[in-house]
Design an enzyme around this catalytic site. Structure first.
Site, PDB file in Angstrom:
ATOM      1  N   TRP A  71     -78.112  68.857 -22.740  1.00  0.00           N
ATOM      2  CA  TRP A  71     -78.758  67.807 -21.886  1.00  0.00           C
ATOM      3  C   TRP A  71     -77.783  66.929 -21.136  1.00  0.00           C
ATOM      4  CZ3 TRP A  71     -83.102  65.988 -20.159  1.00  0.00           C
ATOM      5  CH2 TRP A  71     -82.963  65.061 -19.872  1.00  0.00           C
ATOM      6  N   HIS A 101     -73.474  66.944 -29.169  1.00  0.00           N
ATOM      7  CA  HIS A 101     -73.725  66.149 -28.744  1.00  0.00           C
ATOM      8  C   HIS A 101     -73.238  65.164 -30.252  1.00  0.00           C
ATOM      9  CE1 HIS A 101     -74.905  62.030 -25.776  1.00  0.00           C
ATOM     10  NE2 HIS A 101     -75.527  61.850 -27.045  1.00  0.00           N
ATOM     11  N   LYS A 103     -70.899  55.843 -20.269  1.00  0.00           N
ATOM     12  CA  LYS A 103     -71.564  55.938 -19.378  1.00  0.00           C
ATOM     13  C   LYS A 103     -70.679  54.880 -19.153  1.00  0.00           C
ATOM     14  CE  LYS A 103     -75.630  57.388 -20.010  1.00  0.00           C
ATOM     15  NZ  LYS A 103     -75.694  59.299 -19.767  1.00  0.00           N
ATOM     16  N   SER A 108     -71.473  58.455 -24.940  1.00  0.00           N
ATOM     17  CA  SER A 108     -73.156  58.727 -24.490  1.00  0.00           C
ATOM     18  C   SER A 108     -72.836  57.930 -23.630  1.00  0.00           C
ATOM     19  CB  SER A 108     -73.827  59.118 -25.794  1.00  0.00           C
ATOM     20  OG  SER A 108     -74.497  59.575 -24.848  1.00  0.00           O
TER      21      SER A 108
END
Ligand code: GCU
Length: 404
Positions: A335, A385, A248, A244
Protein backbone atom coordinates in the site's frame (compact mmCIF):
# COMPACT_ATOMS: atom_id res chain seq x y z
CA UNK A 1 -17.52 13.60 -0.39
CA UNK A 2 -16.16 10.16 -1.26
CA UNK A 3 -15.50 9.84 -4.98
CA UNK A 4 -15.19 6.45 -6.64
CA UNK A 5 -11.50 5.67 -7.03
CA UNK A 6 -9.79 3.48 -9.61
CA UNK A 7 -8.70 0.08 -8.22
CA UNK A 8 -5.35 0.23 -6.46
CA UNK A 9 -2.61 -1.06 -8.75
CA UNK A 10 -0.04 -3.54 -7.46
CA UNK A 11 1.32 -4.60 -10.82
CA UNK A 12 4.71 -3.17 -11.89
CA UNK A 13 3.82 -3.73 -15.53
CA UNK A 14 0.79 -1.41 -15.20
CA UNK A 15 2.67 1.57 -13.84
CA UNK A 16 2.09 4.57 -16.12
CA UNK A 17 5.04 5.91 -18.10
CA UNK A 18 6.41 8.91 -16.26
CA UNK A 19 9.64 10.77 -15.77
CA UNK A 20 10.99 11.65 -12.37
CA UNK A 21 11.30 15.47 -12.18
CA UNK A 22 14.98 16.39 -11.98
CA UNK A 23 15.80 18.05 -8.64
CA UNK A 24 18.69 19.80 -10.36
CA UNK A 25 16.71 21.48 -13.14
CA UNK A 26 14.74 24.51 -12.00
CA UNK A 27 11.12 25.11 -13.04
CA UNK A 28 12.45 27.61 -15.60
CA UNK A 29 14.98 25.12 -17.00
CA UNK A 30 18.17 26.24 -15.25
CA UNK A 31 20.70 23.47 -14.52
CA UNK A 32 22.00 23.41 -10.97
CA UNK A 33 25.63 22.38 -10.59
CA UNK A 34 26.65 23.16 -7.01
CA UNK A 35 25.25 23.42 -3.51
CA UNK A 36 25.28 27.21 -3.48
CA UNK A 37 23.23 27.39 -6.64
CA UNK A 38 20.95 24.71 -5.22
CA UNK A 39 20.30 26.79 -2.14
CA UNK A 40 19.92 30.08 -3.97
CA UNK A 41 18.01 29.05 -7.05
CA UNK A 42 16.27 25.77 -6.54
CA UNK A 43 15.63 24.72 -2.97
CA UNK A 44 13.24 27.58 -2.24
CA UNK A 45 11.04 27.03 -5.28
CA UNK A 46 10.68 23.35 -4.43
CA UNK A 47 9.95 24.21 -0.81
CA UNK A 48 7.32 26.75 -1.80
CA UNK A 49 5.62 24.27 -4.08
CA UNK A 50 5.32 21.68 -1.32
CA UNK A 51 4.24 24.37 1.11
CA UNK A 52 1.50 25.91 -1.02
CA UNK A 53 0.31 22.99 -3.09
CA UNK A 54 0.80 19.90 -0.94
CA UNK A 55 0.97 20.26 2.85
CA UNK A 56 -0.24 23.85 3.12
CA UNK A 57 1.16 26.98 4.74
CA UNK A 58 1.14 27.75 8.44
CA UNK A 59 -1.08 30.87 8.44
CA UNK A 60 0.69 32.98 11.08
CA UNK A 61 3.00 33.00 14.06
CA UNK A 62 1.76 32.04 17.50
CA UNK A 63 1.14 34.87 19.94
CA UNK A 64 2.78 33.03 22.83
CA UNK A 65 4.02 29.67 23.94
CA UNK A 66 5.06 28.24 27.26
CA UNK A 67 6.71 25.14 28.75
CA UNK A 68 6.32 23.70 32.19
CA UNK A 69 7.95 20.56 33.58
CA UNK A 70 4.96 19.02 35.32
CA UNK A 71 6.59 15.80 36.44
CA UNK A 72 10.18 14.64 36.84
CA UNK A 73 11.96 11.57 38.18
CA UNK A 74 15.73 11.27 37.95
CA UNK A 75 15.59 7.55 38.67
CA UNK A 76 12.97 6.31 36.24
CA UNK A 77 12.87 2.91 34.53
CA UNK A 78 14.84 1.21 37.28
CA UNK A 79 17.36 4.04 37.50
CA UNK A 80 18.27 3.98 33.81
CA UNK A 81 16.70 7.27 32.88
CA UNK A 82 15.59 10.69 33.85
CA UNK A 83 11.91 11.09 33.00
CA UNK A 84 10.33 14.46 32.44
CA UNK A 85 6.81 15.31 31.35
CA UNK A 86 6.55 18.77 29.93
CA UNK A 87 3.32 20.66 29.33
CA UNK A 88 3.54 22.89 26.30
CA UNK A 89 0.98 25.68 25.87
CA UNK A 90 0.37 27.34 22.50
CA UNK A 91 -1.62 30.58 22.33
CA UNK A 92 -3.21 32.42 19.44
CA UNK A 93 -6.12 34.85 19.28
CA UNK A 94 -6.87 34.26 22.96
CA UNK A 95 -7.25 30.51 22.38
CA UNK A 96 -4.93 27.88 23.87
CA UNK A 97 -3.83 24.38 22.94
CA UNK A 98 -1.88 22.20 25.37
CA UNK A 99 0.16 19.09 24.72
CA UNK A 100 2.54 16.96 26.78
CA UNK A 101 6.02 15.80 25.89
CA UNK A 102 7.23 12.60 27.52
CA UNK A 103 11.03 12.67 27.67
CA UNK A 104 13.46 9.97 28.80
CA UNK A 105 17.16 10.80 28.95
CA UNK A 106 19.81 8.15 29.59
CA UNK A 107 21.44 8.42 33.00
CA UNK A 108 25.23 8.47 32.85
CA UNK A 109 25.31 10.10 29.41
CA UNK A 110 25.61 13.84 29.49
CA UNK A 111 24.37 15.68 26.48
CA UNK A 112 22.52 12.85 24.79
CA UNK A 113 21.06 12.72 21.28
CA UNK A 114 17.30 12.26 21.33
CA UNK A 115 14.81 10.63 18.98
CA UNK A 116 11.61 12.66 18.80
CA UNK A 117 8.55 10.91 17.43
CA UNK A 118 4.81 11.13 17.65
CA UNK A 119 2.88 8.17 18.97
CA UNK A 120 -0.58 7.16 17.68
CA UNK A 121 -2.56 6.67 20.90
CA UNK A 122 -0.99 8.48 23.84
CA UNK A 123 2.34 8.74 25.64
CA UNK A 124 1.26 6.08 28.13
CA UNK A 125 0.98 3.52 25.29
CA UNK A 126 4.72 3.56 24.48
CA UNK A 127 5.83 2.13 27.86
CA UNK A 128 4.53 0.26 30.90
CA UNK A 129 5.96 2.98 33.14
CA UNK A 130 3.03 3.63 35.54
CA UNK A 131 3.91 7.31 35.94
CA UNK A 132 3.26 8.39 32.39
CA UNK A 133 0.27 10.70 32.23
CA UNK A 134 -2.75 9.39 30.28
CA UNK A 135 -3.88 11.72 27.53
CA UNK A 136 -7.29 13.35 27.81
CA UNK A 137 -7.48 14.09 24.09
CA UNK A 138 -9.76 12.46 21.56
CA UNK A 139 -8.42 9.03 20.60
CA UNK A 140 -9.32 6.69 17.74
CA UNK A 141 -11.08 3.58 19.05
CA UNK A 142 -9.22 0.31 18.75
CA UNK A 143 -10.29 -3.03 20.21
CA UNK A 144 -6.73 -4.39 19.93
CA UNK A 145 -5.29 -1.39 21.72
CA UNK A 146 -8.09 -1.29 24.30
CA UNK A 147 -9.32 2.17 23.47
CA UNK A 148 -13.06 2.77 23.40
CA UNK A 149 -15.39 5.78 23.65
CA UNK A 150 -12.60 7.78 21.99
CA UNK A 151 -10.76 8.01 25.28
CA UNK A 152 -7.55 6.42 26.52
CA UNK A 153 -7.61 4.74 29.92
CA UNK A 154 -5.23 2.73 32.12
CA UNK A 155 -6.16 -0.34 30.02
CA UNK A 156 -4.06 0.91 27.10
CA UNK A 157 -0.88 1.55 29.07
CA UNK A 158 2.07 -0.05 27.27
CA UNK A 159 0.01 -1.43 24.36
CA UNK A 160 2.47 -0.01 21.84
CA UNK A 161 5.66 -0.61 23.85
CA UNK A 162 6.69 -3.08 21.12
CA UNK A 163 7.24 -0.15 18.74
CA UNK A 164 9.42 1.81 21.16
CA UNK A 165 12.48 -0.11 22.41
CA UNK A 166 13.27 2.53 25.01
CA UNK A 167 15.74 0.35 26.98
CA UNK A 168 17.76 -0.23 23.86
CA UNK A 169 17.86 3.48 23.07
CA UNK A 170 18.92 4.32 26.62
CA UNK A 171 21.61 1.60 26.67
CA UNK A 172 23.11 3.13 23.54
CA UNK A 173 23.07 6.59 25.06
CA UNK A 174 20.00 7.94 23.24
CA UNK A 175 16.99 9.62 24.75
CA UNK A 176 13.40 9.48 23.55
CA UNK A 177 10.88 12.28 23.37
CA UNK A 178 7.34 11.48 22.31
CA UNK A 179 4.05 13.31 21.95
CA UNK A 180 0.54 12.03 21.23
CA UNK A 181 -0.28 13.46 17.80
CA UNK A 182 -3.98 13.77 18.66
CA UNK A 183 -3.13 16.47 21.20
CA UNK A 184 -1.97 18.68 18.31
CA UNK A 185 -4.79 17.88 15.92
CA UNK A 186 -7.27 15.02 16.38
CA UNK A 187 -7.02 12.82 13.31
CA UNK A 188 -10.50 13.24 11.90
CA UNK A 189 -12.00 15.21 9.08
CA UNK A 190 -13.06 18.06 11.29
CA UNK A 191 -11.29 21.39 11.33
CA UNK A 192 -13.27 22.78 14.25
CA UNK A 193 -10.78 21.51 16.82
CA UNK A 194 -7.02 21.14 17.26
CA UNK A 195 -4.27 23.52 16.26
CA UNK A 196 -5.97 24.92 13.14
CA UNK A 197 -8.83 26.39 15.12
CA UNK A 198 -6.53 28.67 17.14
CA UNK A 199 -5.68 30.60 14.01
CA UNK A 200 -9.15 31.30 12.63
CA UNK A 201 -10.58 34.75 12.06
CA UNK A 202 -14.10 35.27 13.33
CA UNK A 203 -16.54 33.04 11.43
CA UNK A 204 -13.74 31.01 9.81
CA UNK A 205 -14.32 27.26 10.11
CA UNK A 206 -11.49 25.73 8.14
CA UNK A 207 -8.06 26.65 6.75
CA UNK A 208 -7.89 28.60 3.47
CA UNK A 209 -7.09 26.79 0.19
CA UNK A 210 -3.30 27.00 0.40
CA UNK A 211 -3.16 26.66 4.16
CA UNK A 212 -2.21 23.72 6.31
CA UNK A 213 -3.89 20.37 6.62
CA UNK A 214 -3.28 18.04 9.53
CA UNK A 215 0.14 16.80 8.40
CA UNK A 216 1.51 20.34 8.39
CA UNK A 217 -0.11 20.97 11.78
CA UNK A 218 1.54 17.83 13.17
CA UNK A 219 4.88 18.98 11.70
CA UNK A 220 4.39 22.35 13.38
CA UNK A 221 3.77 20.52 16.68
CA UNK A 222 7.08 18.67 16.29
CA UNK A 223 8.82 22.02 15.92
CA UNK A 224 7.16 23.30 19.10
CA UNK A 225 8.42 20.20 20.93
CA UNK A 226 11.80 21.03 19.43
CA UNK A 227 11.61 24.53 20.92
CA UNK A 228 11.69 22.87 24.33
CA UNK A 229 14.24 20.15 23.51
CA UNK A 230 16.57 22.67 21.91
CA UNK A 231 16.83 24.50 25.22
CA UNK A 232 17.35 21.43 27.40
CA UNK A 233 21.08 21.50 28.14
CA UNK A 234 21.17 17.71 28.60
CA UNK A 235 20.30 17.18 24.92
CA UNK A 236 22.90 17.36 22.15
CA UNK A 237 20.72 17.01 19.07
CA UNK A 238 17.32 15.77 17.95
CA UNK A 239 16.50 13.25 15.23
CA UNK A 240 12.86 13.35 14.21
CA UNK A 241 11.19 9.99 13.57
CA UNK A 242 7.76 8.96 12.34
CA UNK A 243 5.88 5.92 11.14
CA UNK A 244 3.35 5.95 8.33
CA UNK A 245 1.15 9.09 8.45
CA UNK A 246 3.46 10.30 11.20
CA UNK A 247 6.41 9.56 8.91
CA UNK A 248 4.85 11.98 6.42
CA UNK A 249 4.69 14.53 9.25
CA UNK A 250 8.31 13.81 10.28
CA UNK A 251 9.52 14.41 6.71
CA UNK A 252 7.66 17.70 6.46
CA UNK A 253 8.99 18.70 9.90
CA UNK A 254 12.52 17.89 8.70
CA UNK A 255 11.98 19.97 5.56
CA UNK A 256 10.56 22.97 7.41
CA UNK A 257 12.81 22.99 10.49
CA UNK A 258 16.59 22.77 10.04
CA UNK A 259 17.11 22.27 13.77
CA UNK A 260 16.32 18.57 13.32
CA UNK A 261 19.78 17.11 12.74
CA UNK A 262 18.37 13.90 11.29
CA UNK A 263 15.08 12.56 9.93
CA UNK A 264 13.70 9.01 9.87
CA UNK A 265 10.76 8.06 7.66
CA UNK A 266 9.41 4.61 8.56
CA UNK A 267 6.96 3.26 5.94
CA UNK A 268 5.67 6.78 5.19
CA UNK A 269 4.27 5.84 1.76
CA UNK A 270 1.97 8.07 -0.30
CA UNK A 271 2.44 11.77 0.47
CA UNK A 272 5.59 10.76 2.39
CA UNK A 273 8.67 9.22 0.81
CA UNK A 274 6.99 7.27 -2.03
CA UNK A 275 6.93 8.63 -5.58
CA UNK A 276 3.35 9.64 -6.42
CA UNK A 277 3.67 9.33 -10.18
CA UNK A 278 4.00 5.53 -10.01
CA UNK A 279 0.39 5.35 -8.76
CA UNK A 280 1.26 2.09 -7.03
CA UNK A 281 -0.85 1.12 -4.00
CA UNK A 282 -2.24 4.27 -2.38
CA UNK A 283 -2.58 7.22 -4.76
CA UNK A 284 -3.18 10.94 -4.31
CA UNK A 285 -6.83 10.45 -5.25
CA UNK A 286 -7.27 7.76 -2.63
CA UNK A 287 -5.43 9.55 0.14
CA UNK A 288 -7.35 12.80 -0.46
CA UNK A 289 -10.58 10.85 -0.49
CA UNK A 290 -9.99 8.85 2.68
CA UNK A 291 -8.20 11.60 4.60
CA UNK A 292 -9.50 14.91 3.19
CA UNK A 293 -7.99 16.77 6.15
CA UNK A 294 -4.34 15.65 5.81
CA UNK A 295 -3.14 17.92 3.01
CA UNK A 296 -3.95 21.44 1.92
CA UNK A 297 -7.14 21.90 -0.07
CA UNK A 298 -4.97 22.84 -3.07
CA UNK A 299 -3.54 19.30 -3.23
CA UNK A 300 -6.94 17.95 -4.27
CA UNK A 301 -6.43 19.19 -7.81
CA UNK A 302 -3.80 16.45 -8.22
CA UNK A 303 -6.19 13.65 -7.25
CA UNK A 304 -5.97 11.09 -10.08
CA UNK A 305 -3.89 13.65 -12.00
CA UNK A 306 -0.42 12.80 -10.71
CA UNK A 307 1.01 13.35 -14.20
CA UNK A 308 0.31 17.08 -13.89
CA UNK A 309 2.45 17.47 -10.76
CA UNK A 310 5.65 19.40 -11.52
CA UNK A 311 7.38 17.72 -8.55
CA UNK A 312 7.42 14.33 -6.88
CA UNK A 313 8.10 13.17 -3.36
CA UNK A 314 11.86 12.61 -3.84
CA UNK A 315 12.02 16.41 -3.93
CA UNK A 316 10.60 16.54 -0.42
CA UNK A 317 13.61 14.42 0.58
CA UNK A 318 16.00 16.85 -1.13
CA UNK A 319 14.75 19.63 1.16
CA UNK A 320 16.36 17.79 4.08
CA UNK A 321 19.81 17.59 2.39
CA UNK A 322 22.58 17.58 3.50
CA UNK A 323 21.25 16.45 6.88
CA UNK A 324 21.12 12.71 7.55
CA UNK A 325 17.91 11.08 6.35
CA UNK A 326 16.80 7.47 6.66
CA UNK A 327 14.01 6.12 4.45
CA UNK A 328 12.74 2.68 5.44
CA UNK A 329 10.22 0.38 3.78
CA UNK A 330 8.78 -3.06 4.43
CA UNK A 331 8.51 -5.49 1.53
CA UNK A 332 4.92 -6.57 2.32
CA UNK A 333 3.75 -2.98 2.81
CA UNK A 334 2.59 -2.68 -0.78
CA UNK A 335 0.00 0.00 0.00
CA UNK A 336 2.92 2.34 0.81
CA UNK A 337 4.80 1.36 -2.39
CA UNK A 338 8.14 0.23 -0.94
CA UNK A 339 9.82 0.32 -4.34
CA UNK A 340 8.54 3.87 -4.87
CA UNK A 341 10.18 4.82 -1.57
CA UNK A 342 13.47 3.28 -2.67
CA UNK A 343 13.40 5.09 -6.04
CA UNK A 344 12.62 8.32 -4.26
CA UNK A 345 15.70 7.91 -2.04
CA UNK A 346 17.77 7.17 -5.14
CA UNK A 347 16.56 10.24 -7.00
CA UNK A 348 17.03 12.54 -4.01
CA UNK A 349 20.63 11.46 -3.60
CA UNK A 350 22.04 13.76 -6.26
CA UNK A 351 21.32 16.72 -4.00
CA UNK A 352 23.24 15.03 -1.17
CA UNK A 353 26.09 14.50 -3.63
CA UNK A 354 26.24 18.25 -4.32
CA UNK A 355 27.32 18.57 -0.67
CA UNK A 356 29.87 15.74 -0.96
CA UNK A 357 27.56 13.38 0.97
CA UNK A 358 26.57 9.90 -0.09
CA UNK A 359 23.09 8.58 -0.66
CA UNK A 360 21.63 5.69 -2.61
CA UNK A 361 23.19 5.43 -6.04
CA UNK A 362 21.21 4.65 -9.16
CA UNK A 363 23.01 1.30 -9.40
CA UNK A 364 22.15 0.23 -5.84
CA UNK A 365 19.44 -2.40 -5.42
CA UNK A 366 17.00 -2.85 -2.57
CA UNK A 367 17.81 -6.26 -1.20
CA UNK A 368 15.56 -7.32 1.65
CA UNK A 369 17.13 -6.86 5.08
CA UNK A 370 20.35 -5.44 3.59
CA UNK A 371 20.40 -1.79 4.69
CA UNK A 372 22.37 0.76 2.71
CA UNK A 373 23.62 3.21 5.28
CA UNK A 374 24.95 6.49 4.00
CA UNK A 375 24.04 10.04 4.97
CA UNK A 376 20.85 9.28 3.05
CA UNK A 377 20.14 5.70 4.13
CA UNK A 378 17.59 3.10 3.08
CA UNK A 379 16.40 -0.31 4.11
CA UNK A 380 13.75 -2.70 2.88
CA UNK A 381 12.75 -4.82 5.86
CA UNK A 382 11.05 -8.17 5.48
CA UNK A 383 7.49 -8.20 6.81
CA UNK A 384 4.59 -5.80 7.06
CA UNK A 385 3.70 -2.17 7.72
CA UNK A 386 5.01 -1.70 11.27
CA UNK A 387 7.88 -0.43 13.40
CA UNK A 388 10.04 -3.30 14.63
CA UNK A 389 13.19 -3.86 16.69
CA UNK A 390 14.95 -4.51 13.40
CA UNK A 391 14.05 -0.99 12.24
CA UNK A 392 15.29 0.59 15.46
CA UNK A 393 18.53 -1.44 15.42
CA UNK A 394 19.27 0.04 12.00
CA UNK A 395 18.32 3.58 13.03
CA UNK A 396 20.52 3.48 16.10
CA UNK A 397 23.52 2.06 14.21
CA UNK A 398 23.09 4.68 11.49
CA UNK A 399 22.64 7.53 13.97
CA UNK A 400 25.88 6.51 15.71
CA UNK A 401 27.77 7.19 12.48
CA UNK A 402 25.84 9.96 10.81
CA UNK A 403 23.90 11.96 13.36
CA UNK A 404 25.72 12.22 16.66
C1 GCU B 1 -3.56 4.46 5.97
C2 GCU B 1 -3.21 5.53 4.96
C3 GCU B 1 -1.71 5.71 4.81
C4 GCU B 1 -1.07 5.90 6.17
C5 GCU B 1 -1.48 4.79 7.10
C6 GCU B 1 -0.99 4.92 8.53
O1 GCU B 1 -3.21 3.21 5.49
O2 GCU B 1 -3.82 5.19 3.75
O3 GCU B 1 -1.41 6.81 3.99
O4 GCU B 1 0.33 6.01 6.06
O5 GCU B 1 -2.88 4.73 7.18
O6 GCU B 1 -0.76 6.01 9.02
O7 GCU B 1 -0.88 3.87 9.19
Amino acid sequence: MLLAQPEANYDETKIPKFSVPDPLTSFSGLTITDSLQWEEKRKLEIFQFFEKQIYGKVPALLDEYSFKVIEQDNNALGGKAQRKQIAVGLKKNGRTLNFNILLYLPNGHENAPVFLGYNFHGNHTVTNDPNVIITEAWNANSTDLKISNNKATEASRGVRANRWPIDKMLDKGYGLATVYYGEIDPDKNDFSDGLHSLFYDEEQTKPKTNEWGSIAAWAFGLSRAMDYLDNDTNISNVIVFGHSRLGKAALWAGATDPRFTGVISNNSGCGGAALSKRKFGETIGRINNSFPHWFSESFKKYSNREETLPVDQHQLLTLIAPRPLYVASAIEDEWADPKGEFLSAQHASKVYELYGKKGISLTDVHEVDRPIQQTLAYHMRSGKHDVTDYDWDQYITWAETFSR
